[in-house]
Design a protein around this motif. Structure first.
Motif, PDB file in Angstrom:
ATOM      1  N   UNK A 419       0.830  -1.203   0.000  1.00 14.01           N
ATOM      2  CA  UNK A 419       0.000   0.000   0.000  1.00 14.01           C
ATOM      3  C   UNK A 419       0.871   1.264   0.000  1.00 14.01           C
ATOM      4  N   UNK A 420       2.000   1.222   0.704  1.00 12.84           N
ATOM      5  CA  UNK A 420       2.905   2.368   0.715  1.00 12.84           C
ATOM      6  C   UNK A 420       3.431   2.649  -0.684  1.00 12.84           C
ATOM      7  N   UNK A 421       3.859   1.599  -1.391  1.00 10.92           N
ATOM      8  CA  UNK A 421       4.386   1.774  -2.745  1.00 10.92           C
ATOM      9  C   UNK A 421       3.299   2.328  -3.670  1.00 10.92           C
ATOM     10  N   UNK A 422       2.083   1.831  -3.523  1.00  8.17           N
ATOM     11  CA  UNK A 422       0.982   2.363  -4.342  1.00  8.17           C
ATOM     12  C   UNK A 422       0.746   3.840  -4.058  1.00  8.17           C
ATOM     13  N   UNK A 423       0.784   4.217  -2.790  1.00  6.63           N
ATOM     14  CA  UNK A 423       0.558   5.613  -2.427  1.00  6.63           C
ATOM     15  C   UNK A 423       1.695   6.493  -2.927  1.00  6.63           C
ATOM     16  N   UNK A 424       2.929   5.992  -2.872  1.00  6.62           N
ATOM     17  CA  UNK A 424       4.057   6.743  -3.414  1.00  6.62           C
ATOM     18  C   UNK A 424       3.896   6.946  -4.920  1.00  6.62           C
ATOM     19  N   UNK A 425       3.414   5.920  -5.612  1.00  2.42           N
ATOM     20  CA  UNK A 425       3.197   6.049  -7.049  1.00  2.42           C
ATOM     21  C   UNK A 425       2.159   7.124  -7.343  1.00  2.42           C
ATOM     22  N   UNK A 426       1.109   7.181  -6.534  1.00  5.10           N
ATOM     23  CA  UNK A 426       0.103   8.236  -6.723  1.00  5.10           C
ATOM     24  C   UNK A 426       0.690   9.610  -6.393  1.00  5.10           C
ATOM     25  N   UNK A 427       1.612   9.657  -5.420  1.00  5.65           N
ATOM     26  CA  UNK A 427       2.277  10.935  -5.103  1.00  5.65           C
ATOM     27  C   UNK A 427       3.124  11.404  -6.281  1.00  5.65           C
ATOM     28  N   UNK A 428       3.773  10.470  -6.982  1.00  6.76           N
ATOM     29  CA  UNK A 428       4.515  10.836  -8.190  1.00  6.76           C
ATOM     30  C   UNK A 428       3.569  11.459  -9.222  1.00  6.76           C
ATOM     31  N   UNK A 429       2.417  10.816  -9.412  1.00  2.00           N
ATOM     32  CA  UNK A 429       1.448  11.362 -10.370  1.00  2.00           C
ATOM     33  C   UNK A 429       0.990  12.754  -9.960  1.00  2.00           C
ATOM     34  N   UNK A 430       0.767  12.927  -8.672  1.00  3.87           N
ATOM     35  CA  UNK A 430       0.319  14.236  -8.184  1.00  3.87           C
ATOM     36  C   UNK A 430       1.404  15.285  -8.372  1.00  3.87           C
ATOM     37  N   UNK A 431       2.663  14.888  -8.138  1.00  2.00           N
ATOM     38  CA  UNK A 431       3.757  15.830  -8.348  1.00  2.00           C
ATOM     39  C   UNK A 431       3.845  16.239  -9.814  1.00  2.00           C
TER      40      UNK A 431
END
Length: 884
Positions: A419-431
């Motif tokens: 779940x952490x890796x998935x959330x980090x991936x979404x943070x990349x998209x948001x950035x």
């Protein structure tokens, strides 16, 4: 403005045409709860139900904006700026508007300005000129610059997006399919939302408010606890009792300050809900989100990106930066090469490395972590030609680099890590979506923005579906439904909370609009509404508060002060402890015949301070991992002074030579050469300015020391930095002395330099039964023989504040500060040779203790182990025996 809606029950909601109904909720939690409540109506007779759209207000506004993008001439902006991008833009415009205000906290100002902008729009605040404050006037300047920046980028934030949707509905431009609007979870409607609802009414939409079917708690009990810790334990014991008694029930603990109490909450809940011989442990969920940046895999990703940027830009880095990446792992061969990564980091600490070059880092990776070395080489090649770019380009680069490094590692991820890796991936998209706002940035700025986004992104793993106990804060619990709830922390400091008006908006304007957090009356109303909602969460509710916190007296919240306080239920007595068997382990195995312990006098000195410390450090080879070295490290400064003065005394063989060179001016030139040579060796990593300051300091210290040396009785230099070996049984120790002088009576003076600022007087250390600070006594009593007797033991403090000497002397040798034996009570009436014999006997006894494996956890004074590097092994969390 819209002021009233038609109440509607859940049953009536299910009777409305689903395709023509929209349910707007205050947040995601309410949407999920309504969906769950509607699902309860399904049974054997009704297995399918047509559901209306149930979405949070923010999600529906986004959907409406998306619809506007398909309408010609809708005036919709090309870019949408989220909260993070808006904060970044606020910071940018404030920095541009306030270039001379160096004390302004721009980050805090941006947060306040963003909140103020939302308040002005949401509550339609009017601030006439007579109400304006200087802070509000600066805010107006910032707000105008912010809006102009958005306009120049053809972008809009959530505030402008809301206004755009409202205008489109009012003008009949925005099509929508629903004829019925149901509002759920809104305790009040701000003027902006009220205007939106009024616009929908004008388009023929019927508006309803979902009526909660929950009834106030049938049983309400107030509990007083002595302190917050006891209050938590009472709540945890209550939860354990309820869960064991009702295996199908669901319960909640609602805490006023859950974020600050989360560690305590976990501790008491694990203790109360632990398993027994006949029953398993009871699972629970704590609804506290930690920043995404705090999770190990995200820390690893950020550490590798920071390291790559620093080495590419500066060609070197601090070992702490590289060590953070190495120890975090999350890379290729994460487990297989973990030992190699740790060895590299430990070597930097042990050798006090202050800077790691790019080439040296690659060499060490190749030696200890070959697979990581290859991956790192690929990353360097990939990043070699990177230039400034937009954030969407940087996100692609970051993903490529992390993939080349093998992130997130080769091991199977557990649920939380996944779940952490998935959330980090979404943070990349948001950035990446911030490109329109922030434009072109360099590598360092891109990494800093990613780290900031990770710090501002809360992450909480999905709740355990098997858990029947939820631990939540006030806002999370509102609207929930359980079989029983314990609400703790209800003091008058929490409910109601103190007002916290936005300082950028005049208080009079906030009070006039009755805006949230603005006045005590507003906070009291919010507290009463929240308390009423919490009482409808369960048929049985316990409320509690603590009477004291430390020495501070606490009072109950006004919401509960009229409730009669019941007696706190007794906490369970701790289980009867079993009889423990004690084994006093104070004796290690003696050194085997033929084995040797090599080291310096520190072996004996440590044995004198604490035998267990010596056994762990030198027999077991265990010691605390040193911290990373820094440029201001005292050891580097000490080595610098030591080597400079050593250089001088290798060129000056006596006091007579010292006086001659001083008179001719050669001494200053010699000292200058010594200082420069030593600085080149030990201060090479210092900046030019800091290095020159240290050099100037050394000049002052050496000049003061030479003046003191010239006032002494005549002497000749016998040795500088001389090493001695001492063998005693299995011990083979090395002693290195700073300097040995031959005095005019033929005896020796042993001098040890101290460059720190602390007290150097050895009186309390040398008069003890087990003396410590043994370097000079060791040489005088053990190594020096009748043909080389010692007459003075000198500790010389070389410091800019004061140059002085302390120690013992058997005669007057012209050093002010040396004591005679009769000056020290323990040595009064004792002869010099007798003292040497006593010291020799003590030191040999300590050596014998060490050889025999004596490992008693004993120290005479607490300060003896102040710098101990094996403290955890000495169990300092327990009471340690000190023999006075």
């Amino acid at each position: 403005m819209f002021t009233e809606s038609t109440p509607i029950s859940l049953d009536e909601l299910s009777g409305l045409p689903s395709t023509a109904t929209l349910v707007l909720t205050v947040n995601n939690r309410y949407a999920r709860r309504i969906l769950a409540d509607l699902s309860v109506q399904l049974d054997a007779q009704r297995q399918v139900m047509s559901l209306p759209d149930i979405v949070p207000l923010s999600a529906w506004l986004q959907q409406a904006s998306d619809q506007l993008s398909f309408i010609a001439d809708s005036g919709l902006a090309s870019h949408t700026v989220d909260a993070f991008g808006a904060r970044c833009l606020w910071q940018k415009v404030i920095l541009d508007a306030e270039p001379d205000r160096v004390l302004l906290d721009v980050g805090l100002a941006a947060r306040l300005a963003q909140d103020a902008d939302r308040l002005v729009s949401e509550w339609q605040l009017q601030v006439p000129p007579e109400m304006e404050t200087s802070d509000y006037q600066r805010f107006k300047v910032w707000r105008q610059a912010y809006r102009q920046s958005l306009q120049s980028m053809d972008a809009e934030d959530s505030v402008l997006g809301f206004e755009r949707v409202h205008e489109a509905i009012a003008q009949g431009v925005l099509p929508f399919h629903f004829q019925h609007l149901v509002l759920a979870g809104f305790n009040e409607l701000a003027p902006r939302l009220s205007g939106l609802v009024q616009a929908l009414l004008g388009q023929g939409v019927s508006v309803h408010a979902l009526r909660a079917d929950e009834q106030p708690a049938a049983a309400l009990q107030r509990i007083q606890a002595s302190d917050p810790d006891t209050e938590w334990r009472l709540a945890a014991h209550w939860a354990q009792t309820q869960l064991r008694a009702n295996p199908g029930g669901r319960y909640a603990i609602v805490a006023a300050s859950l974020e600050s109490d989360v560690v305590l909450a976990h501790r008491v809940l694990r203790e109360a809900l632990r398993g027994t011989e006949h029953e398993p442990a009871l699972p629970y969920n704590v609804a506290v989100a930690r920043p995404l940046a705090d999770w190990p895999l995200v820390r690893a990703a950020l550490a590798w990106l920071r390291l790559l940027h620093t080495l590419l830009r500066r060609k070197q880095c601090e070992p702490k930066l590289a060590g953070e990446a190495l120890l975090a792992g999350g890379c290729v061969a994460h487990a297989a090469e973990a030992a190699g990564r740790a060895l590299i980091d430990a070597a930097w600490r042990r050798k006090a490395v202050v800077s790691v070059s790019k080439g040296r880092f690659e060499e060490q990776l190749a030696q200890w972590t070959p697979r990581l070395a290859q991956a790192w080489s690929d990353c360097l090649a990939m990043a070699a030609d990177w230039r400034d770019g937009t954030l969407d380009a940087w996100v692609q680069r970051f993903r490529s680099v992390l993939q080349a490094l093998g992130f997130p590692g080769e091991a199977m991820l557990d649920s939380h890590a996944y779940q952490v890796v998935e959330t980090l991936d979404r943070a990349f998209d948001r950035l990446a979506r911030q490109s329109a706002v922030l434009g072109s940035v360099d590598f360092g700025q891109a990494v800093a923005l990613l780290a900031r986004l990770a710090r501002e992104t809360p992450f909480q793993p999905q709740r355990d579906p098997a858990a029947r106990l939820d631990v939540q804060g006030f806002l999370e619990a509102e609207g929930g439904r359980w079989d029983g709830v314990w609400i703790l922390g209800l003091t008058d400091e929490v409910l109601p909370a103190s007002p916290k008006p936005n300082p950028l908006i005049p208080l009079a304007a906030l009070r006039q609009a009755d805006a949230p957090r603005a006045t005590p009356e507003r906070e009291l109303k919010w507290a009463q509404d929240l308390y009423g909602a919490l009482l409808r969460c369960a048929p049985q509710v316990w409320v509690s508060h603590a009477l004291h916190e430390g020495e501070r007296e606490l009072r109950p919240s006004p919401c509960i002060e009229n409730l009669a306080a019941g007696e706190a239920p007794p906490l369970p007595s701790p289980s009867q402890p079993c009889e423990l068997e004690f084994l006093r382990d104070e004796q290690g195995p003696p050194l085997a015949q033929g084995s040797q312990t090599r080291g310096g006098i520190a072996v004996i000195d440590t044995q004198a301070r604490n035998p267990l410390w010596a056994f762990v450090k030198y027999r077991l080879g265990a010691s605390e991992l040193a911290d990373y070295a820094v440029l201001s490290d005292q050891n580097a400064r000490g080595l610098f002074l030591h080597e400079a003065i050593e250089f001088v005394w290798r060129s000056v063989d006596s006091q007579e030579t010292l006086a001659q060179q001083h008179a001719s001016g050669e001494l200053l030139a010699l000292a200058e050469q010594a200082i420069q040579n030593s600085a080149e060796q030990h201060l090479r990593d210092y900046s030019p300015v800091l290095r020159e300051l240290e050099v100037e300091r050394a000049r002052v210290v050496l000049e003061s020391w030479f003046e003191l040396e010239l006032k002494r009785q005549p002497f000749a230099i016998e040795g500088v930095e001389r090493s001695f070996q001492w063998t005693h049984g299995a011990l083979d120790l090395t002693l290195r002395l700073d300097r040995i002088d031959k005095l005019d009576d033929g005896r020796l003076a042993v001098i040890d330099y101290k460059t720190g600022g602390g007290n150097i007087d050895p009186k309390s250390n040398w008069m003890r039964t087990r003396p410590i600070g043994l370097q000079l006594p060791f040489y005088a009593s053990v190594l020096a023989r009748e043909d080389a007797r010692v007459g003075a033991l000198v500790l010389a403090r070389l410091h800019a504040r004061k140059v002085e000497v302390k120690g013992l002397a058997d005669g007057n040798y012209g050093f002010e500060g040396l004591a005679a034996l009769d000056d020290w009570p323990e040595f009064a009436g004792r002869g010099w040779q007798q003292l040497m014999a006593d010291w020799r006997h003590t030191i040999e006894g300590l050596a014998q203790e060490y050889s025999q494996g004596v490992a008693v956890n004993r120290s005479l004074r607490a300060d003896d182990i102040k710098y101990c590097d094996t403290l955890p092994f000495l169990r300092l969390n327990e009471e340690i025996r000190h023999d006075v």
